[in-house]
Design a protein around this motif. Sequence first.
Motif, mmCIF file in Angstrom:
data_model
loop_
_atom_site.group_PDB
_atom_site.id
_atom_site.type_symbol
_atom_site.label_atom_id
_atom_site.label_comp_id
_atom_site.label_asym_id
_atom_site.label_seq_id
_atom_site.Cartn_x
_atom_site.Cartn_y
_atom_site.Cartn_z
ATOM 1 N N MET A 136 68.392 12.696 10.766
ATOM 2 C CA MET A 136 69.065 12.017 11.896
ATOM 3 C C MET A 136 70.509 11.648 11.144
ATOM 4 O O MET A 136 70.647 10.751 10.270
ATOM 5 N N PRO A 137 71.372 12.138 11.646
ATOM 6 C CA PRO A 137 72.821 11.891 11.151
ATOM 7 C C PRO A 137 73.198 10.496 10.981
ATOM 8 O O PRO A 137 74.009 10.023 10.077
ATOM 9 N N GLY A 138 72.882 9.542 11.897
ATOM 10 C CA GLY A 138 72.906 8.171 11.796
ATOM 11 C C GLY A 138 72.171 7.090 11.035
ATOM 12 O O GLY A 138 71.930 6.145 11.225
ATOM 13 N N THR A 139 71.324 7.907 10.176
ATOM 14 C CA THR A 139 70.143 7.188 9.364
ATOM 15 C C THR A 139 70.540 7.218 7.992
ATOM 16 O O THR A 139 71.109 8.320 7.424
ATOM 17 N N ILE A 140 70.295 6.130 7.177
ATOM 18 C CA ILE A 140 70.562 5.901 5.855
ATOM 19 C C ILE A 140 69.210 5.382 5.394
ATOM 20 O O ILE A 140 68.309 4.530 6.180
ATOM 21 N N ARG A 181 72.231 9.213 2.672
ATOM 22 C CA ARG A 181 72.337 9.775 3.962
ATOM 23 C C ARG A 181 71.831 11.212 3.942
ATOM 24 O O ARG A 181 72.672 12.142 3.522
ATOM 25 N N VAL A 182 70.674 11.415 3.860
ATOM 26 C CA VAL A 182 70.039 12.838 3.707
ATOM 27 C C VAL A 182 68.877 13.099 4.566
ATOM 28 O O VAL A 182 68.126 12.131 4.847
ATOM 29 N N ASP A 183 68.726 14.247 5.198
ATOM 30 C CA ASP A 183 67.348 14.265 6.098
ATOM 31 C C ASP A 183 66.257 14.592 5.266
ATOM 32 O O ASP A 183 66.406 14.851 4.374
ATOM 33 N N VAL A 184 65.099 14.357 6.188
ATOM 34 C CA VAL A 184 63.874 14.301 5.423
ATOM 35 C C VAL A 184 63.533 15.705 4.580
ATOM 36 O O VAL A 184 63.189 15.405 3.581
ATOM 37 N N GLY A 185 63.900 16.752 5.390
ATOM 38 C CA GLY A 185 63.774 17.974 4.854
ATOM 39 C C GLY A 185 64.614 18.134 3.420
ATOM 40 O O GLY A 185 63.916 18.623 2.389
ATOM 41 N N ALA A 186 65.650 17.928 3.441
ATOM 42 C CA ALA A 186 66.669 18.014 2.230
ATOM 43 C C ALA A 186 66.231 17.079 1.104
ATOM 44 O O ALA A 186 66.102 17.364 -0.042
ATOM 45 N N GLY A 206 61.186 17.727 -4.792
ATOM 46 C CA GLY A 206 60.182 18.819 -5.131
ATOM 47 C C GLY A 206 60.769 19.457 -6.455
ATOM 48 O O GLY A 206 60.292 19.909 -7.605
ATOM 49 N N GLU A 207 62.298 19.693 -6.137
ATOM 50 C CA GLU A 207 62.856 20.083 -7.480
ATOM 51 C C GLU A 207 62.925 19.104 -8.500
ATOM 52 O O GLU A 207 62.826 19.756 -9.782
ATOM 53 N N LEU A 208 62.963 18.005 -8.294
ATOM 54 C CA LEU A 208 63.007 17.151 -9.757
ATOM 55 C C LEU A 208 61.601 17.361 -10.366
ATOM 56 O O LEU A 208 61.387 17.183 -11.443
ATOM 57 N N ARG A 209 60.415 17.497 -9.433
ATOM 58 C CA ARG A 209 59.151 17.421 -9.928
ATOM 59 C C ARG A 209 59.204 18.947 -10.777
ATOM 60 O O ARG A 209 58.551 19.001 -11.888
ATOM 61 N N ASP A 210 59.593 19.936 -10.136
ATOM 62 C CA ASP A 210 59.757 21.206 -10.972
ATOM 63 C C ASP A 210 60.363 20.959 -12.235
ATOM 64 O O ASP A 210 59.785 21.693 -13.425
ATOM 65 N N ARG A 237 56.953 5.546 -1.215
ATOM 66 C CA ARG A 237 56.170 6.737 -1.461
ATOM 67 C C ARG A 237 55.837 7.568 -0.450
ATOM 68 O O ARG A 237 55.697 8.750 -0.230
ATOM 69 N N ALA A 238 56.200 6.858 0.912
ATOM 70 C CA ALA A 238 56.005 7.668 2.227
ATOM 71 C C ALA A 238 57.139 8.494 2.852
ATOM 72 O O ALA A 238 56.960 9.201 3.730
ATOM 73 N N ASP A 239 58.390 8.135 2.004
ATOM 74 C CA ASP A 239 59.510 8.658 2.735
ATOM 75 C C ASP A 239 60.374 9.561 1.699
ATOM 76 O O ASP A 239 60.750 8.727 0.829
ATOM 77 N N PRO A 240 60.619 10.791 1.626
ATOM 78 C CA PRO A 240 61.175 11.140 0.390
ATOM 79 C C PRO A 240 62.897 10.710 0.381
ATOM 80 O O PRO A 240 63.404 10.599 -0.613
#
Length: 331
Positions: free
Chosen positions: A1-5, A31-36, A42-46, A282-285
């Motif tokens: 959502m572009p209007g979400t922080i 301001r990043v969408d859920v997928g990104a 995930g990248e940090l975990r790797d 923990r529920a929202d990346p």
Amino acid sequence: MPGTIACDESGSEGVNLIGANTDVFAHAGVRVDVGAAADCVGELRDRIGSPAVEYKANHLLRTKNRAALVWFLGPTGPLVGRAGVVLVDKALFVTGKVVDLLVDQVPYPDCLARRPDSRTPTLHHDGLRLHGPRWVEFLQSFTALLRTSQRRGPGVAPSEFFAQRDVLSSLARVPRYGGPLPAGPSPLASNGLEHPQPGSIRLEPPRIDPSPASEHLTELRDQLLADPSLVPPLDPLMPALVDTVTHWHPTTVIHDEQPSLTPARLATLLGPTPDIRFVDSRADPRVQLADFLAGVTRRLAEDALHHRGDPELTALLRPYLLPQSIWAAEL
């Protein structure tokens, strides 16, 4: 959502600001969408490779994970242009409130909209230079005077606070402001003080009459004690959230769970907009990223404040600091 922080903080201890566990507070908004955001986590975990179920900022701050932290903050990382932090030196924040409430005697709730001006770092510097540890004790007694909870010990009575004439006499040299200071970017920048242009601040001759000052603080203290739902003027989380929202202009804020941000306080601070939702980080990346950024910022800034700064990492951090930050030390 572009209007979400998404937002989270690090170093919040309510109004327990002096002699607390941390000397620095940080509030981050991303301001990043859920997928990104999920891809970044995930990248940090790797890159880090820890088996921990929940990652926190301290994972990034470990020496062995420096490369992951450099990537996270760096120009090719996931947050460039999409994240910001309000950074607060707690002692400087309290000094600003001394100016607001003791020198200028700004009434409640108008004092909630005030941000430090150029008098604040000058007073803090002079207080430490002239009084040494007594200045820190004075700031601590100021917070105790306006503390409404007794969980951290008894507060300070107005008569006890105003008996500190050795320090209070120094405040008589601080000019009073002749009009309301607007809310907005603080004139304190991450790389030092940005002085307002000549004539932009109207100052009146220095004067502190102990009687009106005592009456003003006593009245404010009584207000806060009578109604615990009021916004505490000494909690840096409250203005930091306002300044984060002002910077991003979101329609929705996803914030880590924060019991002090009650509906009544949010209405006072922000009015009916934006829509604010609280989640477990923990529920929202997206909130996890805000948690990482706030925690890393607070730790790196605290190291810099105590002359243990890491030049490479603090240089990477600077682009994320919002102009509303209350910070005058070298970073």
